[in-house]
Design a protein around this motif. Structure first.
Motif, PDB file in Angstrom:
ATOM      1  N   ILE A   7       0.759  -1.234   0.295  1.00 55.23           N
ATOM      2  CA  ILE A   7       0.013  -0.469   0.675  1.00 55.23           C
ATOM      3  C   ILE A   7       0.654   1.321  -0.024  1.00 55.23           C
ATOM      4  O   ILE A   7       1.233   1.446   0.721  1.00 55.23           O
ATOM      5  CB  ILE A   7      -0.864  -0.268   0.948  1.00 55.23           C
ATOM      6  CG1 ILE A   7      -1.862  -1.416   1.076  1.00 55.23           C
ATOM      7  CG2 ILE A   7      -1.781   1.109   1.446  1.00 55.23           C
ATOM      8  CD1 ILE A   7      -1.893  -1.580   2.339  1.00 55.23           C
ATOM      9  N   ALA A 163      -3.739  -2.508   6.307  1.00 52.46           N
ATOM     10  CA  ALA A 163      -5.295  -1.637   6.450  1.00 52.46           C
ATOM     11  C   ALA A 163      -5.515  -1.162   7.188  1.00 52.46           C
ATOM     12  O   ALA A 163      -4.251  -0.192   7.550  1.00 52.46           O
ATOM     13  CB  ALA A 163      -6.431  -1.975   6.000  1.00 52.46           C
ATOM     14  N   ALA A 166      -1.849   1.652   7.132  1.00 55.63           N
ATOM     15  CA  ALA A 166      -2.421   2.995   6.641  1.00 55.63           C
ATOM     16  C   ALA A 166      -3.027   3.789   7.104  1.00 55.63           C
ATOM     17  O   ALA A 166      -2.549   4.694   7.169  1.00 55.63           O
ATOM     18  CB  ALA A 166      -2.694   2.652   5.336  1.00 55.63           C
ATOM     19  N   ALA A 196      -5.716   5.831  -2.105  1.00 54.87           N
ATOM     20  CA  ALA A 196      -4.727   4.708  -1.724  1.00 54.87           C
ATOM     21  C   ALA A 196      -4.720   3.889  -2.870  1.00 54.87           C
ATOM     22  O   ALA A 196      -5.186   3.322  -3.647  1.00 54.87           O
ATOM     23  CB  ALA A 196      -5.822   3.924  -1.128  1.00 54.87           C
ATOM     24  N   VAL A 198      -3.855   0.066  -3.827  1.00 54.29           N
ATOM     25  CA  VAL A 198      -3.544  -0.853  -3.243  1.00 54.29           C
ATOM     26  C   VAL A 198      -3.292  -2.013  -4.928  1.00 54.29           C
ATOM     27  O   VAL A 198      -3.050  -2.135  -5.544  1.00 54.29           O
ATOM     28  CB  VAL A 198      -4.260  -1.314  -2.923  1.00 54.29           C
ATOM     29  CG1 VAL A 198      -4.570  -2.976  -2.594  1.00 54.29           C
ATOM     30  CG2 VAL A 198      -4.658  -0.578  -2.068  1.00 54.29           C
ATOM     31  N   ARG A 210      -1.324  -2.141  -9.446  1.00 57.75           N
ATOM     32  CA  ARG A 210      -2.487  -2.111  -8.504  1.00 57.75           C
ATOM     33  C   ARG A 210      -3.203  -0.764  -9.259  1.00 57.75           C
ATOM     34  O   ARG A 210      -3.212  -0.336 -10.353  1.00 57.75           O
ATOM     35  CB  ARG A 210      -0.655  -0.298  -7.940  1.00 57.75           C
ATOM     36  CG  ARG A 210      -0.927   0.760  -8.290  1.00 57.75           C
ATOM     37  CD  ARG A 210       0.361   1.408  -8.012  1.00 57.75           C
ATOM     38  NE  ARG A 210       0.709   3.060  -9.266  1.00 57.75           N
ATOM     39  CZ  ARG A 210       1.449   3.153  -9.740  1.00 57.75           C
ATOM     40  NH1 ARG A 210       1.961   2.103 -10.336  1.00 57.75           N
ATOM     41  NH2 ARG A 210       1.351   4.290 -10.382  1.00 57.75           N
ATOM     42  N   LYS A 223     -10.059   2.088   5.716  1.00 59.18           N
ATOM     43  CA  LYS A 223      -9.949   0.478   5.397  1.00 59.18           C
ATOM     44  C   LYS A 223     -10.996  -0.252   5.352  1.00 59.18           C
ATOM     45  O   LYS A 223     -10.011  -1.090   4.742  1.00 59.18           O
ATOM     46  CB  LYS A 223      -9.868   0.506   7.202  1.00 59.18           C
ATOM     47  CG  LYS A 223      -9.453  -0.478   7.879  1.00 59.18           C
ATOM     48  CD  LYS A 223      -9.356  -0.768   9.783  1.00 59.18           C
ATOM     49  CE  LYS A 223      -8.827  -1.732  10.150  1.00 59.18           C
ATOM     50  NZ  LYS A 223      -9.338  -2.811  10.233  1.00 59.18           N
ATOM     51  N   ILE A 226      -9.826  -0.561   1.948  1.00 60.52           N
ATOM     52  CA  ILE A 226      -8.347  -1.221   1.533  1.00 60.52           C
ATOM     53  C   ILE A 226      -8.113  -2.577   1.045  1.00 60.52           C
ATOM     54  O   ILE A 226      -8.104  -3.505   0.538  1.00 60.52           O
ATOM     55  CB  ILE A 226      -7.220  -0.280   2.208  1.00 60.52           C
ATOM     56  CG1 ILE A 226      -7.056   0.337   1.802  1.00 60.52           C
ATOM     57  CG2 ILE A 226      -5.953  -1.622   2.504  1.00 60.52           C
ATOM     58  CD1 ILE A 226      -5.954   1.510   2.781  1.00 60.52           C
ATOM     59  N   GLU A 229     -10.842  -3.888  -1.521  1.00 64.42           N
ATOM     60  CA  GLU A 229      -9.640  -4.345  -2.515  1.00 64.42           C
ATOM     61  C   GLU A 229      -8.944  -5.216  -2.129  1.00 64.42           C
ATOM     62  O   GLU A 229      -8.094  -6.230  -3.774  1.00 64.42           O
ATOM     63  CB  GLU A 229      -9.130  -2.745  -2.868  1.00 64.42           C
ATOM     64  CG  GLU A 229      -8.141  -2.829  -4.035  1.00 64.42           C
ATOM     65  CD  GLU A 229      -8.638  -2.306  -5.653  1.00 64.42           C
ATOM     66  OE1 GLU A 229      -8.402  -2.919  -6.769  1.00 64.42           O
ATOM     67  OE2 GLU A 229     -10.813  -2.554  -5.467  1.00 64.42           O
TER      68      GLU A 229
END
Length: 477
Positions: A7, A163, A166, A196, A198, A210, A223, A226, A229
């Protein structure tokens, strides 16, 4: 084999300047749509931008706070793309040479240590306007008040592996920015927004393809996005498919993401030097002056509070969430220096907890640091018990009066006279001869009964410590 998450975050932070990045229009939030605009931020032909130097200073201060390198000469570029809320058809930004490069942010780890996360760069740019889609008869409108508001884009290295990491990074950055006073960082107002990037990979393999989750302004939603994903990409790969590089939007209602557009590379924006702005040059003396004015940073404050006041890392963290709360605590300790730990407990648990329930900020507290210190003084000198202090505190929150005024008005002064307490104990013993006999026969648990009876007879005013002490002596016979 397990999957590894990779991330990287791009944070857009609005700077709290009075005027926009390249013109004199107000940046005040909440004005009527399209009332804070001028030919410059509307992108009218022939208008020339003039750089807001306050925005420059605030960006440098942020760079210094993350131990980054400040480029004494940087330059502005045009980032070209066509979007309804970008009237010029381009955004003035920094691409080739940003004002800040490098740096890092340390986040706490579960084992009590720290992990260092790299920052690639911080560059200056202007915000776009805002498209408004809801409540307008199915017609989209554009509000250009935000167009031209100064931004910092803070780009991290792809160093986060979950997450949770992050979110820890974002919270540390959010706190730091508020400490520095460079932004209100109000996420609900869009002053602190996050993209973000990811991807997933097998451990040890090169980075995977990504995707970019765009424009999120809630820690909880970031959160969720992420984690969603990550699972989406793993399912695609394990089913034999390939992840497509794209930008995606997070739907917080359905808790799912959807494709927005294919992810642009730098060449898609057709960057070229901004012809209307000269290179930005700052002197080392200017940088040093900004460094000299830097406030004590959150990490430094936390460590000092732990060492100087003997606080736990948790208490120190709670009390240093903002400069205001840290200063409030130090004012409290200055007024009640005998017990910094008790000060921390009352401020963190009682005051801040009560304010949160009421939906108020610390600045709106009806109880001042001096008044809370006065309450703690009355606990320390046994004027009132800890239990009685809770009632006094509630009255202070309601009225704004000091502790002494409330104690006097309510007749709450604690009884600490041994003769008066002995008299109450004798009355209780006389009324309960069977329990006295039982205690003297070895039923030690009856002590709690006698304490309760004495406190009841004194209407809660007897000094609990003295009650226990005198009961221990008098019950022995």
């Amino acid at each position: 084999m397990s999957w590894e998450v990779v991330i990287g975050l791009e944070v857009h932070c609005q700077l709290n300047t009075d005027t926009k990045a390249f013109c004199g229009c107000s940046t005040e939030f909440g004005a009527e749509p399209n009332t804070q605009t001028c030919p410059v931020c509307l992108g009218m032909p022939g208008q020339l931008p003039v750089l807001n130097t306050v925005a420059v200073d605030k960006t440098i201060l942020t760079g210094l706070a993350i131990n980054a390198h400040i480029n004494l000469e940087s330059k502005f570029d045009r980032k070209n793309y066509f979007y309804p809320d970008l009237p010029k058809g381009y955004q003035i930004s920094q691409f080739a040479v940003p004002i800040v490069e490098g740096g890092y942010i340390d986040i706490p780890t579960k084992d009590g240590g720290e992990k260092r996360l790299g920052v690639t760069r911080i560059h200056m740019e202007e915000d776009a306007g805002k498209s408004m889609h809801e409540g307008l008869d199915a017609v989209s409108h554009i509000d250009l008040n935000r167009s031209g508001v100064p931004l910092m884009e803070i780009v991290s290295e792809p160093d986060m592996r979950s997450a949770d990491e992050a979110i820890a990074y974002l919270k540390q950055l959010h706190q730091l920015i508020r400490f520095l006073g460079v932004s209100g960082a109000d996420m609900e107002k869009g002053q602190f927004r996050c993209d973000a990037n990811v991807s997933v990979r097998r451990p040890g393999e090169p980075f995977g393809t990504r995707t970019e989750m765009k424009n999120m302004n809630s820690f909880r939603f970031i959160k969720q996005a992420i984690e969603f994903e990550v699972l989406r990409q793993i399912e695609i790969i394990e089913d034999g498919g390939e992840v497509v590089q794209e930008s995606r939007l997070w739907d917080s209602v359905k808790c799912e993401s959807r494709s927005m557009r294919s992810k642009e590379e730098a060449h898609d924006y057709r960057y070229f030097p901004e012809p209307d702005l000269p290179p930005l040059r700052v002197s080392q003396q200017e940088v040093d002056a900004i460094r000299a004015g830097m406030p004590e940073l959150p990490g430094q404050l936390r460590k000092r509070f732990e060492i100087e006041y003997g606080l736990s890392s948790y208490d120190a963290d709670v009390l240093t969430q903002t400069l205001e709360s840290a200063a409030w605590y130090e004012s409290l300790v200055a007024a009640h220096p005998a017990d910094p730990k008790r000060c921390a407990n009352w401020m963190a648990n009682d005051l801040l907890g009560r304010l949160k329930e009421a939906g108020k900020e610390l600045s709106e507290s009806p109880v001042s640091a001096a008044h809370l210190a006065g309450l703690l003084d009355r606990i320390a000198d046994n004027t009132i018990s800890g239990k009685m202090a809770k009632d006094v505190f509630e009255a202070m929150m309601e009225s704004g009066d000091d502790a002494d005024t409330i104690i006097e008005a309510k007749g709450l002064k604690q009884v600490s006279d041994s003769g008066a307490i002995d008299a109450i104990i004798h009355e209780v013993m006389a009324a309960n001869p069977d329990q006295v006999a039982g205690y003297r026969a070895g039923k030690d648990k009856l002590m709690g009964f006698f304490v309760g009876q004495v406190m009841k007879a004194s209407r809660g005013k007897a000094n609990p410590g003295m009650v226990n002490q005198r009961l221990n002596e008098l019950l022995k016979g």
